[in-house]
Design a protein around this motif. Sequence first.
Motif, PDB file in Angstrom:
ATOM      1  N   UNK A   1      64.845  60.562  37.286  1.00 54.20           N
ATOM      2  CA  UNK A   1      63.980  60.515  39.362  1.00 54.20           C
ATOM      3  C   UNK A   1      64.236  59.099  39.786  1.00 54.20           C
ATOM      4  N   UNK A   2      64.367  59.252  41.296  1.00 54.78           N
ATOM      5  CA  UNK A   2      64.940  58.158  41.467  1.00 54.78           C
ATOM      6  C   UNK A   2      63.355  57.466  42.326  1.00 54.78           C
ATOM      7  N   UNK A   3      62.637  56.986  42.021  1.00 54.89           N
ATOM      8  CA  UNK A   3      60.851  57.045  42.906  1.00 54.89           C
ATOM      9  C   UNK A   3      60.384  55.342  43.366  1.00 54.89           C
ATOM     10  N   UNK A   4      60.312  55.440  45.237  1.00 50.66           N
ATOM     11  CA  UNK A   4      59.819  54.893  45.272  1.00 50.66           C
ATOM     12  C   UNK A   4      59.176  53.891  45.219  1.00 50.66           C
ATOM     13  N   UNK A   5      58.065  52.678  45.706  1.00 52.94           N
ATOM     14  CA  UNK A   5      56.553  52.846  46.003  1.00 52.94           C
ATOM     15  C   UNK A   5      55.865  52.732  46.715  1.00 52.94           C
ATOM     16  N   UNK A   6      55.649  53.291  47.401  1.00 50.44           N
ATOM     17  CA  UNK A   6      55.629  53.248  49.460  1.00 50.44           C
ATOM     18  C   UNK A   6      53.898  52.635  49.474  1.00 50.44           C
TER      19      UNK A   6
ATOM     20  N   UNK B   1      52.308  58.296  26.824  1.00 47.40           N
ATOM     21  CA  UNK B   1      53.281  57.753  27.066  1.00 47.40           C
ATOM     22  C   UNK B   1      54.427  56.982  27.413  1.00 47.40           C
ATOM     23  N   UNK B   2      54.981  56.612  27.669  1.00 47.51           N
ATOM     24  CA  UNK B   2      55.215  54.517  27.806  1.00 47.51           C
ATOM     25  C   UNK B   2      55.551  54.011  29.664  1.00 47.51           C
ATOM     26  N   UNK B   3      54.500  53.307  29.432  1.00 48.73           N
ATOM     27  CA  UNK B   3      54.579  53.148  30.779  1.00 48.73           C
ATOM     28  C   UNK B   3      55.335  52.464  31.439  1.00 48.73           C
ATOM     29  N   UNK B   4      55.673  52.188  32.862  1.00 46.32           N
ATOM     30  CA  UNK B   4      56.814  51.708  34.022  1.00 46.32           C
ATOM     31  C   UNK B   4      55.598  51.530  34.976  1.00 46.32           C
ATOM     32  N   UNK B   5      56.297  50.117  35.237  1.00 49.56           N
ATOM     33  CA  UNK B   5      55.670  49.022  35.978  1.00 49.56           C
ATOM     34  C   UNK B   5      56.195  49.775  37.565  1.00 49.56           C
ATOM     35  N   UNK B   6      55.706  50.155  38.406  1.00 43.45           N
ATOM     36  CA  UNK B   6      57.107  49.991  39.543  1.00 43.45           C
ATOM     37  C   UNK B   6      56.029  49.415  40.753  1.00 43.45           C
ATOM     38  N   UNK B   7      57.024  48.150  40.953  1.00 43.15           N
ATOM     39  CA  UNK B   7      56.322  46.870  42.071  1.00 43.15           C
ATOM     40  C   UNK B   7      55.919  47.464  43.690  1.00 43.15           C
TER      41      UNK B   7
ATOM     42  N   UNK C   1      62.053  50.431  44.136  1.00 38.57           N
ATOM     43  CA  UNK C   1      62.555  52.073  43.743  1.00 38.57           C
ATOM     44  C   UNK C   1      63.071  51.356  42.270  1.00 38.57           C
ATOM     45  N   UNK C   2      62.494  52.129  41.373  1.00 34.58           N
ATOM     46  CA  UNK C   2      62.949  52.307  39.822  1.00 34.58           C
ATOM     47  C   UNK C   2      63.611  53.658  40.109  1.00 34.58           C
ATOM     48  N   UNK C   3      64.533  53.891  38.705  1.00 34.49           N
ATOM     49  CA  UNK C   3      65.086  54.970  38.387  1.00 34.49           C
ATOM     50  C   UNK C   3      64.183  55.102  36.832  1.00 34.49           C
ATOM     51  N   UNK C   4      63.872  56.379  36.907  1.00 34.30           N
ATOM     52  CA  UNK C   4      62.640  56.986  36.237  1.00 34.30           C
ATOM     53  C   UNK C   4      63.930  58.362  35.104  1.00 34.30           C
TER      54      UNK C   4
END
Length: 113
Positions: free
Chosen positions: A37-42, A58-64, A68-71
């Motif tokens: 998942x290529x996820x963008x933080x709008x 689960x594991x946590x991912x911080x989205x600034x 955009x981050x790939x999960x």
Amino acid sequence: MRLAPIIPVLLLCVVGCDKSSTVSAPPPSSAVTEFHVSIFNACGNDVTVEVGAAAGSGRKVLLLNAARETITGGAEQLFLLGKDGELLATYQPIQGKQKAQVTSDCTAIERVD
């Protein structure tokens, strides 16, 4: 007045109305074995997304903000968490590559075409 026909209806209402109003996530699809998942933080804030079989596991991912981050994952879901760790939204990935975004109001994750 006869109450016999009304009793089953009342029992169904009591049984059906006895559920709490907590947010629950649907079980992950067993057909998904691998996702990207290529996820963008709008959202205007940094947000936390958890990747796991259930919220809190689960594991946590911080989205600034505006990043955009790939999960990647397998038979898992994405959970958008609030500032205090509360569950705000659930995203069920599909098999393979996809794009998604955290909405601008910071309350959901939506698939983007």
